[in-house]
Structure formats: C-alpha cells, structure tokens
Design a protein around this motif. Structure first.
Motif, PDB file in Angstrom:
ATOM      1  N   ASN A 174     -17.484  23.756 -12.681  1.00 23.99           N
ATOM      2  CA  ASN A 174     -16.824  22.514 -12.274  1.00 23.99           C
ATOM      3  C   ASN A 174     -16.579  22.520 -10.770  1.00 23.99           C
ATOM      4  O   ASN A 174     -16.765  23.543 -10.107  1.00 23.99           O
ATOM      5  N   ALA A 175     -16.157  21.366 -10.260  1.00 21.92           N
ATOM      6  CA  ALA A 175     -15.691  21.267  -8.884  1.00 21.92           C
ATOM      7  C   ALA A 175     -14.170  21.297  -8.934  1.00 21.92           C
ATOM      8  O   ALA A 175     -13.566  20.778  -9.875  1.00 21.92           O
ATOM      9  N   ALA A 176     -13.559  21.925  -7.947  1.00 19.67           N
ATOM     10  CA  ALA A 176     -12.099  22.047  -7.970  1.00 19.67           C
ATOM     11  C   ALA A 176     -11.534  22.005  -6.564  1.00 19.67           C
ATOM     12  O   ALA A 176     -12.235  22.274  -5.584  1.00 19.67           O
ATOM     13  N   GLY A 177     -10.255  21.672  -6.504  1.00 17.44           N
ATOM     14  CA  GLY A 177      -9.516  21.762  -5.257  1.00 17.44           C
ATOM     15  C   GLY A 177      -8.808  23.113  -5.218  1.00 17.44           C
ATOM     16  O   GLY A 177      -8.292  23.569  -6.232  1.00 17.44           O
ATOM     17  N   SER A 178      -8.815  23.746  -4.060  1.00 18.61           N
ATOM     18  CA  SER A 178      -8.218  25.077  -3.934  1.00 18.61           C
ATOM     19  C   SER A 178      -6.779  24.996  -3.432  1.00 18.61           C
ATOM     20  O   SER A 178      -6.448  24.173  -2.579  1.00 18.61           O
ATOM     21  N   SER A 181      -6.886   9.834 -10.557  1.00 15.48           N
ATOM     22  CA  SER A 181      -6.302   9.927  -9.211  1.00 15.48           C
ATOM     23  C   SER A 181      -6.173  11.407  -8.857  1.00 15.48           C
ATOM     24  O   SER A 181      -5.991  12.249  -9.743  1.00 15.48           O
ATOM     25  N   PHE A 182      -6.294  11.703  -7.576  1.00 15.70           N
ATOM     26  CA  PHE A 182      -6.067  13.076  -7.145  1.00 15.70           C
ATOM     27  C   PHE A 182      -4.569  13.378  -7.210  1.00 15.70           C
ATOM     28  O   PHE A 182      -3.743  12.479  -7.405  1.00 15.70           O
ATOM     29  N   GLU A 183      -4.222  14.641  -7.027  1.00 20.18           N
ATOM     30  CA  GLU A 183      -2.830  15.050  -7.102  1.00 20.18           C
ATOM     31  C   GLU A 183      -2.071  14.603  -5.850  1.00 20.18           C
ATOM     32  O   GLU A 183      -2.665  14.287  -4.823  1.00 20.18           O
ATOM     33  N   THR A 184      -0.757  14.636  -5.951  1.00 17.21           N
ATOM     34  CA  THR A 184       0.080  14.427  -4.763  1.00 17.21           C
ATOM     35  C   THR A 184       0.372  15.794  -4.146  1.00 17.21           C
ATOM     36  O   THR A 184       0.272  16.830  -4.833  1.00 17.21           O
ATOM     37  N   ALA A 223      -6.322  26.891  -8.446  1.00 18.05           N
ATOM     38  CA  ALA A 223      -7.220  25.757  -8.229  1.00 18.05           C
ATOM     39  C   ALA A 223      -6.843  24.657  -9.212  1.00 18.05           C
ATOM     40  O   ALA A 223      -6.250  24.933 -10.260  1.00 18.05           O
ATOM     41  N   VAL A 224      -7.168  23.407  -8.828  1.00 23.16           N
ATOM     42  CA  VAL A 224      -6.878  22.275  -9.713  1.00 23.16           C
ATOM     43  C   VAL A 224      -8.149  21.461  -9.925  1.00 23.16           C
ATOM     44  O   VAL A 224      -9.006  21.385  -9.044  1.00 23.16           O
ATOM     45  N   GLY A 225      -8.244  20.860 -11.103  1.00 21.04           N
ATOM     46  CA  GLY A 225      -9.420  20.051 -11.387  1.00 21.04           C
ATOM     47  C   GLY A 225      -9.209  19.174 -12.606  1.00 21.04           C
ATOM     48  O   GLY A 225      -8.147  19.223 -13.239  1.00 21.04           O
ATOM     49  N   MET A 226     -10.241  18.379 -12.911  1.00 22.35           N
ATOM     50  CA  MET A 226     -10.111  17.342 -13.946  1.00 22.35           C
ATOM     51  C   MET A 226     -11.036  17.561 -15.138  1.00 22.35           C
ATOM     52  O   MET A 226     -11.348  16.603 -15.860  1.00 22.35           O
ATOM     53  N   SER A 227     -11.483  18.777 -15.355  1.00 18.18           N
ATOM     54  CA  SER A 227     -12.423  18.988 -16.472  1.00 18.18           C
ATOM     55  C   SER A 227     -12.231  20.370 -17.091  1.00 18.18           C
ATOM     56  O   SER A 227     -11.202  21.012 -16.902  1.00 18.18           O
ATOM     57  N   VAL A 244     -15.312  25.364  -5.193  1.00 12.50           N
ATOM     58  CA  VAL A 244     -14.260  24.708  -4.412  1.00 12.50           C
ATOM     59  C   VAL A 244     -14.902  23.692  -3.461  1.00 12.50           C
ATOM     60  O   VAL A 244     -15.774  24.038  -2.656  1.00 12.50           O
ATOM     61  N   THR A 245     -14.470  22.430  -3.602  1.00 15.48           N
ATOM     62  CA  THR A 245     -15.013  21.384  -2.733  1.00 15.48           C
ATOM     63  C   THR A 245     -14.033  20.981  -1.641  1.00 15.48           C
ATOM     64  O   THR A 245     -14.420  20.344  -0.662  1.00 15.48           O
ATOM     65  N   ASN A 246     -12.775  21.359  -1.820  1.00 20.70           N
ATOM     66  CA  ASN A 246     -11.762  20.914  -0.857  1.00 20.70           C
ATOM     67  C   ASN A 246     -10.491  21.744  -1.018  1.00 20.70           C
ATOM     68  O   ASN A 246     -10.258  22.313  -2.092  1.00 20.70           O
ATOM     69  N   LEU A 247      -9.704  21.782   0.025  1.00 24.44           N
ATOM     70  CA  LEU A 247      -8.337  22.277  -0.130  1.00 24.44           C
ATOM     71  C   LEU A 247      -7.546  21.140  -0.767  1.00 24.44           C
ATOM     72  O   LEU A 247      -7.797  19.960  -0.494  1.00 24.44           O
ATOM     73  N   ALA A 248      -6.597  21.482  -1.627  1.00 25.36           N
ATOM     74  CA  ALA A 248      -5.915  20.470  -2.439  1.00 25.36           C
ATOM     75  C   ALA A 248      -5.029  19.560  -1.590  1.00 25.36           C
ATOM     76  O   ALA A 248      -4.805  19.802  -0.393  1.00 25.36           O
ATOM     77  N   ALA A 249      -4.534  18.513  -2.247  1.00 24.40           N
ATOM     78  CA  ALA A 249      -3.784  17.447  -1.562  1.00 24.40           C
ATOM     79  C   ALA A 249      -2.646  18.020  -0.716  1.00 24.40           C
ATOM     80  O   ALA A 249      -1.910  18.903  -1.148  1.00 24.40           O
ATOM     81  N   GLU A 287      -6.920  12.598   3.646  1.00 27.10           N
ATOM     82  CA  GLU A 287      -6.952  12.112   2.259  1.00 27.10           C
ATOM     83  C   GLU A 287      -8.160  12.698   1.529  1.00 27.10           C
ATOM     84  O   GLU A 287      -9.199  12.946   2.136  1.00 27.10           O
ATOM     85  N   LEU A 288      -8.005  12.921   0.225  1.00 26.73           N
ATOM     86  CA  LEU A 288      -9.124  13.423  -0.575  1.00 26.73           C
ATOM     87  C   LEU A 288      -9.985  12.246  -1.038  1.00 26.73           C
ATOM     88  O   LEU A 288      -9.500  11.132  -1.163  1.00 26.73           O
ATOM     89  N   SER A 289     -11.250  12.538  -1.294  1.00 24.66           N
ATOM     90  CA  SER A 289     -12.110  11.480  -1.831  1.00 24.66           C
ATOM     91  C   SER A 289     -13.190  12.082  -2.721  1.00 24.66           C
ATOM     92  O   SER A 289     -13.577  13.241  -2.568  1.00 24.66           O
ATOM     93  N   GLU A 338     -16.146  13.186  -0.714  1.00 23.43           N
ATOM     94  CA  GLU A 338     -16.031  14.524  -0.123  1.00 23.43           C
ATOM     95  C   GLU A 338     -16.357  15.593  -1.165  1.00 23.43           C
ATOM     96  O   GLU A 338     -17.097  16.541  -0.888  1.00 23.43           O
ATOM     97  N   THR A 339     -15.822  15.437  -2.368  1.00 21.09           N
ATOM     98  CA  THR A 339     -16.083  16.472  -3.370  1.00 21.09           C
ATOM     99  C   THR A 339     -17.582  16.521  -3.689  1.00 21.09           C
ATOM    100  O   THR A 339     -18.149  17.596  -3.837  1.00 21.09           O
ATOM    101  N   LYS A 340     -18.221  15.345  -3.754  1.00 20.18           N
ATOM    102  CA  LYS A 340     -19.673  15.341  -4.037  1.00 20.18           C
ATOM    103  C   LYS A 340     -20.462  15.976  -2.892  1.00 20.18           C
ATOM    104  O   LYS A 340     -21.400  16.736  -3.099  1.00 20.18           O
TER     105      LYS A 340
HETATM  106  N1  HPA Z   1      -8.200  17.833  -7.475  1.00 23.14           N
HETATM  107  C1  HPA Z   1      -8.673  17.582  -8.719  1.00 23.14           C
HETATM  108  N2  HPA Z   1      -9.943  17.670  -9.030  1.00 23.14           N
HETATM  109  C2  HPA Z   1     -10.809  18.025  -8.058  1.00 23.14           C
HETATM  110  C3  HPA Z   1     -10.386  18.283  -6.750  1.00 23.14           C
HETATM  111  C4  HPA Z   1      -9.002  18.188  -6.447  1.00 23.14           C
HETATM  112  O1  HPA Z   1      -8.541  18.415  -5.310  1.00 23.14           O
HETATM  113  N3  HPA Z   1     -11.494  18.608  -6.033  1.00 23.14           N
HETATM  114  C5  HPA Z   1     -12.542  18.541  -6.889  1.00 23.14           C
HETATM  115  N4  HPA Z   1     -12.138  18.188  -8.117  1.00 23.14           N
END
Ligand code: HPA
Length: 266
Positions: A107-111, A183-186, A200-204, A225-230, A236-238, A241-243
C-alpha cells in the motif's frame, strides 16, 4: 464450486499459484514482469471489486514471477469508496478457493517518522484498526472471532527482512494505522496516532488482512511511504502527491519482492 472459483479454474489453464500479491500505488508495473501471464479483468470475475480510484486498475494477472507462480491483483476496493469494509471478501474467498495460501499486500502510506521519508518502505509488524469498522461485521458464525495476535506471519516477515538485506534495500518496520479516509488526517489525528504507537497511516490493507486471517491465509504487508503525514511539513497533502511519489518506494519494494520470490520462504 462458486462462480468466481469456476471462472478462475477455467481461465488459469492449469496455473496453480499459492501466493497472491495485492499491488498498491506504485507497484502496478510489477504485473508486466509476469511471464506466461493470463490477465483477467475484474469485471469478468464474479464478486471482484469494480474499483474506481484513479491510479488503480482492476485486473488479476496470473503467471510466473521470479520463478514462482503468483496471482497479482492490480487494483483493490477501498473502504472509503462505499463504506463496505468487506468489499474484498468475495475476491479473497475466490483466491482461497483456487488454493492461494499466502497473501502479500502493499500500500501507499503517510509516515509519522521524519527519518522514514517519501520513498521509504516499511514492513508492517502490526496494525491499529482506527476505522471503527470491520470486514467481519455481520458474519454469523463464531469464526468471526479471529485472533490477530500474529496477524502478520513471523516467518514471512523474516523472509522479507532477509530479502531486503540481501538486496541492500533499506526496510523500516512498524505499526500501520488504518484510517477510513477518503479525507486525509488532521495534524491532531497524526499526533494522536503517534501517541498510540503508529509509525504510518493509510486507508487500506487492514480489512484485507482481517479477511485473509479469517480465511486462514498467511499474511505479510509492506507500505511504500509517499509523504510525511499531515502537519509534518507545512504543506497540504494531495492524492496527486501520493500517486507521484509512490513509484520511488515502489521500485525498492519490487526489488525486495523479486528476491523474496527467488529465494522462497518456509
Ligand atoms: N494518509 C492516509 N493515507 C495515505 C497517506 C496519508 O498521509 N499517504 C498515502 N496514503
């Protein structure tokens, strides 16, 4: 035999994979490395998800990868698409029905760790289900009380660590926390996640892991890891960016997976 199993048995032409690999963002290209591949669109298999997320196609590709038969799933259903945590259940049941014993998930996740930045790969040691949902809601049998003490198979994790070391690929490890999305996290949620022990956080992934354990499959999972978390970077996350960032870690994870398949595992 249910319809999906019958379809698969017929279409696979004698291929008998015992391992399935669910490809998250950044790893879709792995299907092109399969030799002697059969490609079956999800739309042609009963119960397989009709995924509509950009960057996720829906094709089952079966053949030989790094010397071993595999069923790769390019595309998965996400809870946030419809609020159904069990959306992958028919697909996973069909895979178990054709003899799949091991499920690998990516999966893709925020770190949550600045030292584990975009492009890093994290082996999931354990998870936190923070969605409030569960794919086994409504399952009427006592089989619903699935033990998750060792959800992520120890020997498979060891084999992944070994494959990473052998290929010189840095492999972090940690706890993945499932948020429902979309929606991404706050920033406050991310601070909470850190206090709760997530890396790490993610949606799957988590609903599929629960379903796979319910079905008796061995499981391992890795995050790219596609990004540092919110709140960790000031921007802002998008989804864009993750793609865009997913292929970076995806290439590293592909290296580890190739080696894992070459070497095998107990
Ligand atoms: N949060 C949740 N899911 C994600 C993130 C994130 O920051 N990055 C990639 N998937």
């Amino acid at each position: 035999m249910n319809d999906a199993v019958a379809t698969l048995v017929e279409r696979l032409g004698g291929r008998m994979p015992e391992t399935a690999l669910i490809l998250g963002s950044g790893l879709g290209g792995l299907v092109d490395e399969i030799e002697d591949a059969i490609r079956i669109p999800y739309a042609e298999i009963d119960g397989f998800p009709r995924s509509g997320v950009t960057g996720h196609s829906g094709t089952l590709v079966v053949g030989r990868f790094a010397g071993r038969q595999v069923a790769m799933l390019a595309g998965r259903a996400h809870y946030y698409e419809h609020g159904d945590a069990a959306a992958m259940r028919p697909a996973l049941e069909a895979l178990a029905g054709i003899g799949i014993k091991t499920l690998l998930l990516t999966n893709a996740a925020g770190s949550l760790d600045p030292e584990m930045g975009p492009g890093s790969v994290m082996l999931i040691d354990d998870h936190i289900n923070f969605s409030g949902s569960n794919p086994l809601f409504g399952e009427p049998t006592d089989r619903r009380f699935v033990g998750l003490t060792e959800a992520y198979d120890r020997r498979l994790r060891d084999a992944l660590l070994k494959a990473a070391a052998a290929t010189g690929t840095p492999l972090h490890r940690g706890v993945y926390m499932w948020f429902s999305g979309p929606s991404f996290e706050t920033p406050a949620e991310i601070r909470m996640a850190r206090i709760m022990g997530a890396n790490a956080v993610g949606m799957s992934t988590v609903p599929e892991v629960i379903l796979a354990r319910f079905l008796g499959l061995r499981v391992a999972a890795c995050s790219v890891v596609t990004n540092l978390a919110a709140g960790m970077t000031g921007s802002e996350l998008s989804h864009e960016e993750t793609k865009d960032m997913a292929p970076l870690g995806g290439r590293r994870l592909a290296t580890v997976l190739r080696r894992l398949f070459e070497e095998g595992w107990e």
